[in-house]
Write a protein that holds these residues in place. Structure first.
Motif, PDB file in Angstrom:
ATOM      1  N   LEU A 176       0.830  -1.202   0.000  1.00  0.00           N
ATOM      2  CA  LEU A 176       0.000   0.000   0.000  1.00  0.00           C
ATOM      3  C   LEU A 176       0.869   1.258   0.000  1.00  0.00           C
ATOM      4  CD1 LEU A 176      -2.758  -1.106   2.548  1.00  0.00           C
ATOM      5  CD2 LEU A 176      -2.980  -0.913   0.065  1.00  0.00           C
ATOM      6  N   ARG A 177       1.963   1.217   0.762  1.00  0.00           N
ATOM      7  CA  ARG A 177       2.867   2.377   0.811  1.00  0.00           C
ATOM      8  C   ARG A 177       3.522   2.617  -0.548  1.00  0.00           C
ATOM      9  NH1 ARG A 177       8.162   2.602   1.045  1.00  0.00           N
ATOM     10  NH2 ARG A 177       8.406   0.428   1.704  1.00  0.00           N
ATOM     11  N   VAL A 178       4.045   1.571  -1.166  1.00  0.00           N
ATOM     12  CA  VAL A 178       4.735   1.727  -2.446  1.00  0.00           C
ATOM     13  C   VAL A 178       3.773   2.219  -3.531  1.00  0.00           C
ATOM     14  CG1 VAL A 178       5.931   0.480  -4.295  1.00  0.00           C
ATOM     15  CG2 VAL A 178       6.553   0.067  -1.906  1.00  0.00           C
ATOM     16  N   LEU A 179       2.574   1.675  -3.557  1.00  0.00           N
ATOM     17  CA  LEU A 179       1.586   2.125  -4.542  1.00  0.00           C
ATOM     18  C   LEU A 179       1.273   3.607  -4.351  1.00  0.00           C
ATOM     19  CD1 LEU A 179      -0.911  -0.898  -4.518  1.00  0.00           C
ATOM     20  CD2 LEU A 179       0.688  -0.283  -6.350  1.00  0.00           C
ATOM     21  N   ALA A 180       1.083   4.015  -3.093  1.00  0.00           N
ATOM     22  CA  ALA A 180       0.781   5.421  -2.815  1.00  0.00           C
ATOM     23  C   ALA A 180       1.955   6.313  -3.196  1.00  0.00           C
ATOM     24  CB  ALA A 180       0.427   5.599  -1.340  1.00  0.00           C
ATOM     25  N   GLU A 181       3.171   5.865  -2.885  1.00  0.00           N
ATOM     26  CA  GLU A 181       4.346   6.675  -3.208  1.00  0.00           C
ATOM     27  C   GLU A 181       4.537   6.818  -4.710  1.00  0.00           C
ATOM     28  OE1 GLU A 181       7.560   4.830  -1.143  1.00  0.00           O
ATOM     29  OE2 GLU A 181       7.079   5.785   0.785  1.00  0.00           O
ATOM     30  N   GLY A 205      -3.981  -3.876  -9.093  1.00  0.00           N
ATOM     31  CA  GLY A 205      -4.327  -5.233  -9.484  1.00  0.00           C
ATOM     32  C   GLY A 205      -3.109  -6.139  -9.546  1.00  0.00           C
ATOM     33  N   LEU A 206      -2.025  -5.624 -10.108  1.00  0.00           N
ATOM     34  CA  LEU A 206      -0.781  -6.391 -10.191  1.00  0.00           C
ATOM     35  C   LEU A 206      -0.256  -6.720  -8.799  1.00  0.00           C
ATOM     36  CD1 LEU A 206       1.587  -7.451 -11.954  1.00  0.00           C
ATOM     37  CD2 LEU A 206       2.623  -5.183 -11.703  1.00  0.00           C
ATOM     38  N   ALA A 207      -0.258  -5.717  -7.915  1.00  0.00           N
ATOM     39  CA  ALA A 207       0.287  -5.903  -6.577  1.00  0.00           C
ATOM     40  C   ALA A 207      -0.529  -6.893  -5.764  1.00  0.00           C
ATOM     41  CB  ALA A 207       0.342  -4.554  -5.848  1.00  0.00           C
ATOM     42  N   PHE A 208      -1.843  -6.764  -5.805  1.00  0.00           N
ATOM     43  CA  PHE A 208      -2.672  -7.682  -5.012  1.00  0.00           C
ATOM     44  C   PHE A 208      -2.701  -9.075  -5.628  1.00  0.00           C
ATOM     45  CE2 PHE A 208      -3.782  -4.134  -2.492  1.00  0.00           C
ATOM     46  CZ  PHE A 208      -4.293  -4.641  -1.313  1.00  0.00           C
ATOM     47  N   GLY A 209      -2.496  -9.165  -6.924  1.00  0.00           N
ATOM     48  CA  GLY A 209      -2.368 -10.494  -7.542  1.00  0.00           C
ATOM     49  C   GLY A 209      -1.143 -11.199  -7.001  1.00  0.00           C
ATOM     50  N   ALA A 210      -0.050 -10.457  -6.861  1.00  0.00           N
ATOM     51  CA  ALA A 210       1.167 -11.044  -6.315  1.00  0.00           C
ATOM     52  C   ALA A 210       0.987 -11.450  -4.857  1.00  0.00           C
ATOM     53  CB  ALA A 210       2.323 -10.038  -6.441  1.00  0.00           C
ATOM     54  N   LEU A 211       0.260 -10.603  -4.083  1.00  0.00           N
ATOM     55  CA  LEU A 211       0.002 -10.948  -2.690  1.00  0.00           C
ATOM     56  C   LEU A 211      -0.830 -12.229  -2.586  1.00  0.00           C
ATOM     57  CD1 LEU A 211      -0.824  -7.436  -1.161  1.00  0.00           C
ATOM     58  CD2 LEU A 211       1.173  -8.855  -0.652  1.00  0.00           C
TER      59      LEU A 211
END
Length: 217
Positions: A176-181, A205-211
């Motif tokens: 969440l921090r990296v996406l916001a930054e 979408g990419l980030a949460f897919g990886a999570l």
């Protein structure tokens, strides 16, 4: 209204009054910090601008940095609250957090970084341009991770390792921090929130897919 109801309402009224005072103190401080710089303004000057004594100010904000980070106060346990509410509705934690992020992006919530309102941009420059505030922000993130780890561990079926919950919380908060930054950096570079929005949604979408591929929540 009956006496019993009056008594029950008093704490709520008092808390609302305290919150209004807290907000007024924070607003007065941020206005001064934006005008003159965080380090150039004393706590005494903030108290004078807000027309309160220094002891009164410190009752609401133990440290000068907290005057600025008050705007993050509601977000400190936000992810934890989203997880708890999602589980009550039968939604998996990552799905609830992803939906919440997409909603925040659509609303241009400043915490997502996808907000180009001048006052928000000025605040972020103050925040990230002041070492003392960046340090205080780290403590906020640690508390946010702890709250999220507790929420993940509390209702997880078949996952009973507290360390796994802490590792998961750390990854989620970092994402969440990296996406916001990333959003903040692009807007600070001159792009509008509308221009960044599609890429911000795709990145989420990419980030949460990886999570989802690596976390059991």
């Amino acid at each position: 209204m009956t006496p019993d109801r009056d008594a029950a309402a008093v704490p709520g009224l008092r808390e609302r009054k305290k919150e209004r005072t807290r907000q007024a103190l924070s607003d007065a401080a941020v206005a001064l910090f934006l005008e003159r710089g965080f380090d150039a303004v004393s706590v005494a000057e903030v108290a004078a601008a807000a027309e309160v004594s220094k002891p009164t100010l410190f009752r609401y904000f133990p440290a000068k940095e907290d005057l600025v980070l008050h705007r993050f106060a509601d977000h400190e346990d936000e992810s934890a609250r989203v997880v708890v509410a999602g589980r009550r509705a039968g939604t998996a934690p990552l799905d609830a957090l992803y939906a919440h992020l997409l909603d925040g992006l659509a609303r241009r919530d400043p915490v997502t970084g996808l907000c180009d309102h001048p006052s928000v941009l000025s605040y972020l420059r103050l925040l990230y341009g002041t070492p003392a505030l960046v340090g205080r922000l780290h403590a906020y993130r640690v508390r946010s991770e702890t709250a999220l780890a507790d929420a993940l561990a509390a209702g997880a079926e078949g996952v009973d390792d507290p360390l796994l919950a802490r590792l998961a919380a750390g990854q989620i908060v970092t994402v969440l921090r990296v996406l916001a930054e990333e959003n903040t950096a692009r807007i600070a570079g001159g792009e509008t929130a509308d221009a960044v929005a599609a890429d911000a949604v795709a990145a989420a979408g990419l980030a949460f897919g990886a999570l989802r591929e690596g976390l059991p929540y």
